[in-house]
Design an enzyme around this catalytic site. Structure first.
Site, PDB file in Angstrom:
ATOM      1  N   LYS A  10       0.832  -1.213   0.000  1.00  0.00           N
ATOM      2  CA  LYS A  10       0.000   0.000   0.000  1.00  0.00           C
ATOM      3  C   LYS A  10       0.866   1.263   0.000  1.00  0.00           C
ATOM      4  CE  LYS A  10      -3.969  -2.215   2.247  1.00  0.00           C
ATOM      5  NZ  LYS A  10      -4.997  -2.088   3.341  1.00  0.00           N
ATOM      6  N   TYR A  50     -12.414  -2.406  -3.939  1.00  0.00           N
ATOM      7  CA  TYR A  50     -12.909  -2.594  -2.567  1.00  0.00           C
ATOM      8  C   TYR A  50     -14.434  -2.582  -2.487  1.00  0.00           C
ATOM      9  CZ  TYR A  50      -8.244  -2.309  -0.408  1.00  0.00           C
ATOM     10  OH  TYR A  50      -6.959  -2.570  -0.003  1.00  0.00           O
ATOM     11  N   ASN A 113      -2.074   0.221   6.747  1.00  0.00           N
ATOM     12  CA  ASN A 113      -1.530  -1.032   7.282  1.00  0.00           C
ATOM     13  C   ASN A 113      -0.630  -1.784   6.291  1.00  0.00           C
ATOM     14  OD1 ASN A 113      -3.563  -1.903   5.634  1.00  0.00           O
ATOM     15  ND2 ASN A 113      -4.699  -2.993   7.201  1.00  0.00           N
ATOM     16  N   HIS A 116      -2.121  -5.428   1.513  1.00  0.00           N
ATOM     17  CA  HIS A 116      -3.402  -6.120   1.314  1.00  0.00           C
ATOM     18  C   HIS A 116      -3.092  -7.545   0.916  1.00  0.00           C
ATOM     19  CE1 HIS A 116      -7.373  -7.143  -0.395  1.00  0.00           C
ATOM     20  NE2 HIS A 116      -6.652  -7.787  -1.310  1.00  0.00           N
ATOM     21  N   GLU A 127      -9.209 -10.945  -7.669  1.00  0.00           N
ATOM     22  CA  GLU A 127      -8.280  -9.826  -7.460  1.00  0.00           C
ATOM     23  C   GLU A 127      -7.068  -9.903  -8.391  1.00  0.00           C
ATOM     24  OE1 GLU A 127      -9.550  -9.036  -2.793  1.00  0.00           O
ATOM     25  OE2 GLU A 127      -7.507  -9.723  -3.226  1.00  0.00           O
TER      26      GLU A 127
HETATM   27  N1  UDP Z   1      -9.817  -0.602   7.222  1.00  0.00           N
HETATM   28  C1  UDP Z   1      -9.846   0.564   7.975  1.00  0.00           C
HETATM   29  N2  UDP Z   1     -10.555   0.541   9.160  1.00  0.00           N
HETATM   30  C2  UDP Z   1     -11.198  -0.567   9.608  1.00  0.00           C
HETATM   31  C3  UDP Z   1     -11.150  -1.732   8.834  1.00  0.00           C
HETATM   32  C4  UDP Z   1     -10.453  -1.727   7.642  1.00  0.00           C
HETATM   33  O1  UDP Z   1      -9.287   1.572   7.601  1.00  0.00           O
HETATM   34  O2  UDP Z   1     -11.810  -0.514  10.686  1.00  0.00           O
HETATM   35  C5  UDP Z   1      -9.058  -0.612   5.943  1.00  0.00           C
HETATM   36  C6  UDP Z   1      -7.681  -1.246   6.107  1.00  0.00           C
HETATM   37  O3  UDP Z   1      -6.764  -0.592   5.246  1.00  0.00           O
HETATM   38  C7  UDP Z   1      -7.956  -2.672   5.654  1.00  0.00           C
HETATM   39  C8  UDP Z   1      -8.952  -2.442   4.513  1.00  0.00           C
HETATM   40  O4  UDP Z   1      -9.761  -1.367   4.977  1.00  0.00           O
HETATM   41  O5  UDP Z   1      -6.778  -3.333   5.257  1.00  0.00           O
HETATM   42  C9  UDP Z   1      -9.823  -3.616   4.152  1.00  0.00           C
HETATM   43  O6  UDP Z   1     -10.468  -4.078   5.320  1.00  0.00           O
HETATM   44  P1  UDP Z   1     -10.555  -5.637   5.639  1.00  0.00           P
HETATM   45  O7  UDP Z   1     -11.531  -5.797   6.762  1.00  0.00           O
HETATM   46  O8  UDP Z   1     -10.821  -6.391   4.397  1.00  0.00           O
HETATM   47  O9  UDP Z   1      -9.102  -5.955   6.221  1.00  0.00           O
HETATM   48  P2  UDP Z   1      -7.905  -6.823   5.593  1.00  0.00           P
HETATM   49  O10 UDP Z   1      -8.515  -7.927   4.779  1.00  0.00           O
HETATM   50  O11 UDP Z   1      -7.080  -5.878   4.768  1.00  0.00           O
HETATM   51  O12 UDP Z   1      -7.135  -7.336   6.795  1.00  0.00           O
HETATM   52 MG    MG Z   2      -9.889  -7.837   3.240  1.00  0.00          MG
END
Ligand code: UDP
Ligand code: MG
Length: 134
Positions: A10, A50, A113, A116, A127
């Site tokens: 990211k 997304y 974070n 992805h 994806e």
């Molecule tokens: N995200 C965020 N706040 C939250 C949850 C998710 O900003 O409370 C963002 C974060 O960058 C995350 C992405 O949205 O990686 C996608 O969320 P997901 O729940 O799919 O998490 P991941 O699969 O990336 O662990």
């Molecule tokens: Mg996810």
């Protein structure tokens, strides 16, 4: 079972010169890089990627972040790749991520974070197609 999964480095990690360190973690863990590109996503493209998160409160901020500067996308191949990569990156919130995971080591916060990773074999196929076609 040999699988493929999608990883994105990211903007926060690209900006902090972490492409090499993160890719080294992946290769050391036995993932083969089979596709790779750097791309600056348009907001509309990030929103499409997304779209499963439509309606979630963090979506607008996530789209803005993911389109703020370039990302690196790669397709990775390995035995049990989808689950193994999720384990290697750690929990979404770096404060909750296991010690030694990529997010625990590099992420700034739950939004920025660093990486992805696809969450299922089905989504991995979608994806990888999104970024690389077929
Ligand atoms: N995200 C965020 N706040 C939250 C949850 C998710 O900003 O409370 C963002 C974060 O960058 C995350 C992405 O949205 O990686 C996608 O969320 P997901 O729940 O799919 O998490 P991941 O699969 O990336 O662990
Ligand atoms: Mg996810």
């Amino acid at each position: 079972m040999i699988e493929r999964t999608l990883l994105m480095i990211k903007p926060d990690a690209v900006q902090r010169n972490l492409i090499g360190k993160i890719t080294d973690r992946l290769e050391t863990a036995g993932f083969k890089v089979v596709e790779l590109k750097m791309v600056h996503l348009k907001a509309a493209v990030a929103r499409e990627f997304y779209k499963v998160h439509e309606g979630r409160p963090f979506l607008d901020e996530l789209v803005e972040f993911m389109s703020s500067s370039p990302i690196v996308a790669m397709a990775l191949e390995r035995e049990n790749a989808v689950a193994a990569l999720r384990e290697l990156i750690g929990a979404t919130d770096p404060k909750k991520a296991a010690v030694g995971t990529i997010r625990q080591n590099f992420a700034i916060d739950v939004g920025k974070n660093s990486v992805h990773a696809s969450d299922s074999v089905e989504n991995a196929a979608v994806e990888i197609k999104f970024h690389f076609g077929s």
